[in-house]
Design a protein around this motif. Sequence first.
Motif, PDB file in Angstrom:
ATOM      1  N   ALA A  38      44.785  35.137  43.823  1.00  9.25           N
ATOM      2  CA  ALA A  38      45.845  34.338  44.113  1.00  9.25           C
ATOM      3  C   ALA A  38      45.531  32.818  44.183  1.00  9.25           C
ATOM      4  CB  ALA A  38      46.681  34.733  45.430  1.00  9.25           C
ATOM      5  N   TYR A  39      44.565  32.577  44.877  1.00 14.19           N
ATOM      6  CA  TYR A  39      44.250  31.050  44.922  1.00 14.19           C
ATOM      7  C   TYR A  39      43.874  30.734  43.482  1.00 14.19           C
ATOM      8  CZ  TYR A  39      41.126  26.961  45.519  1.00 14.19           C
ATOM      9  OH  TYR A  39      40.748  25.646  45.655  1.00 14.19           O
ATOM     10  N   TYR A  40      43.126  31.207  42.575  1.00 18.28           N
ATOM     11  CA  TYR A  40      42.729  30.887  41.254  1.00 18.28           C
ATOM     12  C   TYR A  40      44.119  30.660  40.451  1.00 18.28           C
ATOM     13  CZ  TYR A  40      37.904  31.682  41.430  1.00 18.28           C
ATOM     14  OH  TYR A  40      36.316  31.592  41.760  1.00 18.28           O
ATOM     15  N   LEU A  41      45.095  31.681  40.772  1.00 13.72           N
ATOM     16  CA  LEU A  41      46.558  31.405  39.892  1.00 13.72           C
ATOM     17  C   LEU A  41      47.245  30.315  40.329  1.00 13.72           C
ATOM     18  CD1 LEU A  41      47.196  35.257  39.691  1.00 13.72           C
ATOM     19  CD2 LEU A  41      47.073  33.937  37.904  1.00 13.72           C
ATOM     20  N   CYS A  42      47.186  29.861  41.529  1.00 19.35           N
ATOM     21  CA  CYS A  42      47.661  28.676  42.119  1.00 19.35           C
ATOM     22  C   CYS A  42      47.307  27.513  41.563  1.00 19.35           C
ATOM     23  CB  CYS A  42      47.913  28.630  43.702  1.00 19.35           C
ATOM     24  SG  CYS A  42      49.022  30.010  44.439  1.00 19.35           S
ATOM     25  N   HIS A  43      46.095  27.450  40.963  1.00 14.93           N
ATOM     26  CA  HIS A  43      45.258  26.200  40.440  1.00 14.93           C
ATOM     27  C   HIS A  43      45.009  26.438  39.099  1.00 14.93           C
ATOM     28  CE1 HIS A  43      44.536  26.461  44.869  1.00 14.93           C
ATOM     29  NE2 HIS A  43      44.733  24.641  44.687  1.00 14.93           N
ATOM     30  N   SER A  44      45.086  27.442  38.280  1.00 15.59           N
ATOM     31  CA  SER A  44      44.911  27.640  37.134  1.00 15.59           C
ATOM     32  C   SER A  44      45.773  28.424  36.473  1.00 15.59           C
ATOM     33  CB  SER A  44      43.397  28.374  36.893  1.00 15.59           C
ATOM     34  OG  SER A  44      42.565  27.561  37.858  1.00 15.59           O
ATOM     35  N   THR A  45      45.655  28.687  35.021  1.00 19.41           N
ATOM     36  CA  THR A  45      46.478  29.627  34.021  1.00 19.41           C
ATOM     37  C   THR A  45      45.966  30.948  34.391  1.00 19.41           C
ATOM     38  OG1 THR A  45      45.034  29.485  32.266  1.00 19.41           O
ATOM     39  CG2 THR A  45      46.789  27.766  32.257  1.00 19.41           C
ATOM     40  N   ALA A  46      46.663  32.103  33.878  1.00 20.37           N
ATOM     41  CA  ALA A  46      46.170  33.273  33.765  1.00 20.37           C
ATOM     42  C   ALA A  46      44.973  33.654  33.265  1.00 20.37           C
ATOM     43  CB  ALA A  46      47.264  34.266  33.375  1.00 20.37           C
ATOM     44  N   ASP A  47      44.901  33.049  32.008  1.00 19.94           N
ATOM     45  CA  ASP A  47      43.599  33.317  31.165  1.00 19.94           C
ATOM     46  C   ASP A  47      42.523  32.733  32.084  1.00 19.94           C
ATOM     47  OD1 ASP A  47      44.928  34.636  29.316  1.00 19.94           O
ATOM     48  OD2 ASP A  47      45.373  32.862  27.931  1.00 19.94           O
ATOM     49  N   GLU A  48      42.716  31.368  32.658  1.00 18.96           N
ATOM     50  CA  GLU A  48      41.507  30.802  33.193  1.00 18.96           C
ATOM     51  C   GLU A  48      41.150  31.621  34.590  1.00 18.96           C
ATOM     52  OE1 GLU A  48      42.338  26.058  32.077  1.00 18.96           O
ATOM     53  OE2 GLU A  48      43.525  27.035  33.984  1.00 18.96           O
ATOM     54  N   THR A  49      42.152  32.162  35.186  1.00 17.49           N
ATOM     55  CA  THR A  49      41.872  32.978  36.252  1.00 17.49           C
ATOM     56  C   THR A  49      41.017  34.252  35.958  1.00 17.49           C
ATOM     57  OG1 THR A  49      44.095  32.052  37.407  1.00 17.49           O
ATOM     58  CG2 THR A  49      43.161  34.277  38.088  1.00 17.49           C
ATOM     59  N   PHE A  50      41.533  34.712  34.888  1.00 20.23           N
ATOM     60  CA  PHE A  50      40.690  35.964  34.589  1.00 20.23           C
ATOM     61  C   PHE A  50      39.381  35.843  34.361  1.00 20.23           C
ATOM     62  CE2 PHE A  50      38.926  38.444  30.819  1.00 20.23           C
ATOM     63  CZ  PHE A  50      38.903  39.663  31.820  1.00 20.23           C
ATOM     64  N   GLN A  51      39.101  34.567  33.390  1.00 18.64           N
ATOM     65  CA  GLN A  51      37.615  34.230  33.133  1.00 18.64           C
ATOM     66  C   GLN A  51      36.996  33.901  34.411  1.00 18.64           C
ATOM     67  OE1 GLN A  51      35.983  34.606  30.610  1.00 18.64           O
ATOM     68  NE2 GLN A  51      37.954  35.382  29.519  1.00 18.64           N
ATOM     69  N   LYS A  52      37.490  33.101  35.366  1.00 21.28           N
ATOM     70  CA  LYS A  52      36.805  32.925  36.653  1.00 21.28           C
ATOM     71  C   LYS A  52      36.263  34.051  37.521  1.00 21.28           C
ATOM     72  CE  LYS A  52      38.865  28.386  37.325  1.00 21.28           C
ATOM     73  NZ  LYS A  52      39.846  27.714  38.320  1.00 21.28           N
ATOM     74  N   MET A  53      37.441  35.013  37.473  1.00 16.93           N
ATOM     75  CA  MET A  53      37.320  36.294  38.399  1.00 16.93           C
ATOM     76  C   MET A  53      36.198  37.180  37.591  1.00 16.93           C
ATOM     77  SD  MET A  53      39.131  36.458  41.072  1.00 16.93           S
ATOM     78  CE  MET A  53      38.850  38.214  41.387  1.00 16.93           C
ATOM     79  N   ARG A  54      36.264  37.281  36.281  1.00 16.05           N
ATOM     80  CA  ARG A  54      35.401  37.946  35.562  1.00 16.05           C
ATOM     81  C   ARG A  54      33.850  37.338  35.955  1.00 16.05           C
ATOM     82  NH1 ARG A  54      32.375  37.885  30.747  1.00 16.05           N
ATOM     83  NH2 ARG A  54      32.112  39.720  29.816  1.00 16.05           N
ATOM     84  N   LEU A  55      33.542  36.263  35.445  1.00 14.41           N
ATOM     85  CA  LEU A  55      32.430  35.619  35.800  1.00 14.41           C
ATOM     86  C   LEU A  55      31.908  35.695  37.190  1.00 14.41           C
ATOM     87  CD1 LEU A  55      32.703  32.596  33.409  1.00 14.41           C
ATOM     88  CD2 LEU A  55      31.456  34.613  33.103  1.00 14.41           C
ATOM     89  N   GLY A  56      32.790  35.512  38.145  1.00 12.93           N
ATOM     90  CA  GLY A  56      32.385  35.574  39.521  1.00 12.93           C
ATOM     91  C   GLY A  56      32.225  36.997  39.970  1.00 12.93           C
ATOM     92  N   LEU A  57      32.985  38.021  39.671  1.00 16.14           N
ATOM     93  CA  LEU A  57      32.671  39.490  39.851  1.00 16.14           C
ATOM     94  C   LEU A  57      31.272  39.852  39.179  1.00 16.14           C
ATOM     95  CD1 LEU A  57      36.281  40.765  39.502  1.00 16.14           C
ATOM     96  CD2 LEU A  57      35.104  40.737  41.631  1.00 16.14           C
ATOM     97  N   LEU A  58      31.136  39.439  38.046  1.00 12.40           N
ATOM     98  CA  LEU A  58      29.682  39.770  37.542  1.00 12.40           C
ATOM     99  C   LEU A  58      28.712  38.960  38.148  1.00 12.40           C
ATOM    100  CD1 LEU A  58      30.455  39.691  33.628  1.00 12.40           C
ATOM    101  CD2 LEU A  58      30.238  41.721  35.103  1.00 12.40           C
TER     102      LEU A  58
END
Length: 115
Positions: A38-58
């Motif tokens: 939710a924080y990422y989506l409030c500050h980024s696009t959905a595509d950017e959020t996915f990339q941030k979540m993906r890289l962060g989770l890995l």
Amino acid sequence: MSGQYKTSGEILTVVKGFEKCTTDKDGFKHVSHLTVAAYYLCHSTADETFQKMRLGLLRFLNHHAIDIARYDEQLTQRWIRQIQSFIEQMDSNRSLVETVNAVVERFGTTQLPRE
């Protein structure tokens, strides 16, 4: 004010703990995932959020020596779409705290099935 978080600083602490892998592996629960997304989506696009979540989770899995098979890319994408859709239906004047609390309240006990 009720909800999981009282201040944006509390939310940022969860995000930074995730990003820097300072959150214990057992401390990063479902609500933490929702908070970061939710924080990422409030500050980024959905595509950017996915990339941030993906890289962060890995990165998080690797740092804590957790089997990489725990990561499910399709599940991550579906969660981001669900949360994004929910946020888009909300009043755009809501604060970060109100938005994240609403996401946590709505999805905090929800599990999307793995495909």
